[in-house]
Scaffold this active site. Structure first.
Site, PDB file in Angstrom:
ATOM      1  N   HIS A 150     -21.120 -30.582 -43.680  1.00  0.00           N
ATOM      2  CA  HIS A 150     -19.987 -30.317 -44.570  1.00  0.00           C
ATOM      3  C   HIS A 150     -18.708 -30.554 -43.780  1.00  0.00           C
ATOM      4  CE1 HIS A 150     -20.421 -26.535 -42.409  1.00  0.00           C
ATOM      5  NE2 HIS A 150     -19.299 -26.070 -42.893  1.00  0.00           N
ATOM      6  N   ASP A 152     -14.756 -27.174 -38.043  1.00  0.00           N
ATOM      7  CA  ASP A 152     -15.620 -26.913 -36.884  1.00  0.00           C
ATOM      8  C   ASP A 152     -16.880 -27.776 -36.874  1.00  0.00           C
ATOM      9  OD1 ASP A 152     -16.267 -25.268 -39.146  1.00  0.00           O
ATOM     10  OD2 ASP A 152     -17.522 -23.997 -37.893  1.00  0.00           O
ATOM     11  N   HIS A 184     -22.981 -23.085 -49.279  1.00  0.00           N
ATOM     12  CA  HIS A 184     -21.815 -22.727 -48.487  1.00  0.00           C
ATOM     13  C   HIS A 184     -20.617 -22.681 -49.438  1.00  0.00           C
ATOM     14  CE1 HIS A 184     -19.836 -21.976 -44.769  1.00  0.00           C
ATOM     15  NE2 HIS A 184     -19.296 -23.163 -44.599  1.00  0.00           N
ATOM     16  N   ASP A 230     -23.888 -24.660 -42.056  1.00  0.00           N
ATOM     17  CA  ASP A 230     -23.458 -23.348 -42.550  1.00  0.00           C
ATOM     18  C   ASP A 230     -24.095 -23.069 -43.907  1.00  0.00           C
ATOM     19  OD1 ASP A 230     -21.908 -23.574 -40.329  1.00  0.00           O
ATOM     20  OD2 ASP A 230     -19.975 -23.447 -41.355  1.00  0.00           O
TER      21      ASP A 230
END
Ligand SMILES: [Zn+2]
Ligand SMILES: [Zn+2]
Length: 310
Positions: A59, A63, A137, A209
């Protein structure tokens, strides 16, 4: 298959942990999963090499992608000619394109952006494939699984040579490839007489994530390695839910339900930077009575993923 953790921190880097990146070398094929800031330097530091052709992005949170511009720039500086494909969730093409062209012009070598949806076979190779798996997410996101094909069964050389009198040579490889062989004395040897049953390949899952999802559980069934979001410990369970992440316990529950053999906990919140042990302990509690082991991944850690029958 060697897995190198290049970044195991969630959201922001710490002195010990880089943001997300996982490097996989499968018999010479290199793959990078996510590319947090500083990933290229981690690649140098941990000696993964730079001959990547495929980057898989889960995604487009910073980060997980801010290392792309620097890495692409370095390749350009080094006169790379070979194309690179960046796989990323559907709907993120313009964001990825901006990262590729962050300074204006794109690199001189071809950069292909491949948008993927959950369930897609993203990359097909002769002995394995990479598939996208649904995650949950706060934005367009997928996880990835590397699934190897079954391997040929073991060839029983002793039986072939001594019991059946098959002369060593091309007949052995023909039998191993599944073809019958006729001997000089007229006997026909069938492959099943000397070749054991097909042996399963390996499965490695990387979630990026995510909240725990059924799709990840089914993709991780009997997986040899599951690399799962474990941003928080149980003291921040509500925060995990609110931010679309998982706790260590939730990650372990996914591994338990899937029967995954190894669970790597990653994307740790800076809150646990000084004491990551709690993350490992909470996960290990969940897995105490099953043959599945959890560990907190650390930057630079290398895992050789064994075959299921090894
Ligand atoms: Zn993240
Ligand atoms: Zn995120």
């Amino acid at each position: 298959m060697r897995v190198t953790f290049l970044g195991t921190s969630g959201a922001v880097p710490t002195t010990q942990r880089n943001p997300s990146a996982v490097f996989v070398n499968r018999e010479g094929d290199d793959m990078l999963f996510d590319c947090g800031e500083g990933t290229q330097r981690q690649m140098m530091h941990y000696g993964t090499g730079f001959s990547l052709e495929h980057i898989f992005i889960t995604h487009t949170h910073g980060d997980h992608v801010l290392g792309l511009p620097g890495l692409l720039e370095t390749w350009d500086f080094n006169d790379r000619e070979q194309p690179v494909t960046i796989h990323a969730p559907i709907g993120t093409r313009s964001q990825i394109k901006r990262l590729v062209e962050v300074l204006g012009d794109p690199p001189a070598y071809p950069v292909c952006i491949d948008q993927v949806s959950a369930g897609d076979v993203v990359l097909e190779r002769s002995a394995y494939e990479v598939r996208a798996v649904a995650t949950d997410h706060r934005c367009a996101a997928v996880g990835y699984t590397i699934v190897e094909d079954d391997r040929k069964g073991r060839f029983d050389r002793e039986k072939a040579e001594e019991e059946l009198g098959v002369p060593p040579g091309p007949a052995y490889s023909r039998l191993h490839e599944g073809q019958p062989v006729e001997l000089d004395d007229g006997r026909v040897i069938e492959p099943e007489q000397v070749v054991g049953p097909a042996r399963p390949g390996r499965t490695v899952v990387y979630t990026g994530d995510t909240r725990p999802t059924d799709a990840v559980i089914s993709a991780s069934e009997d997986a040899d390695l599951l690399i799962h979001d474990a941003t928080f410990a149980e003291d921040r369970a509500e925060r995990a839910q609110a931010t679309g992440h998982s706790t260590a316990r939730e990650a372990a529950t996914v591994a338990r339900e899937a029967g995954a053999k190894q669970l790597a906990l990653t994307h740790l919140s800076t809150r646990y930077a000084g004491n990551p042990a709690i993350i490992g302990e909470e996960a290990s509690d969940v897995l105490a009575d099953v043959p599945s082991a959890a560990f907190v991944a650390r930057d630079g850690q290398e895992i050789q993923v064994p075959y299921p029958d090894e």
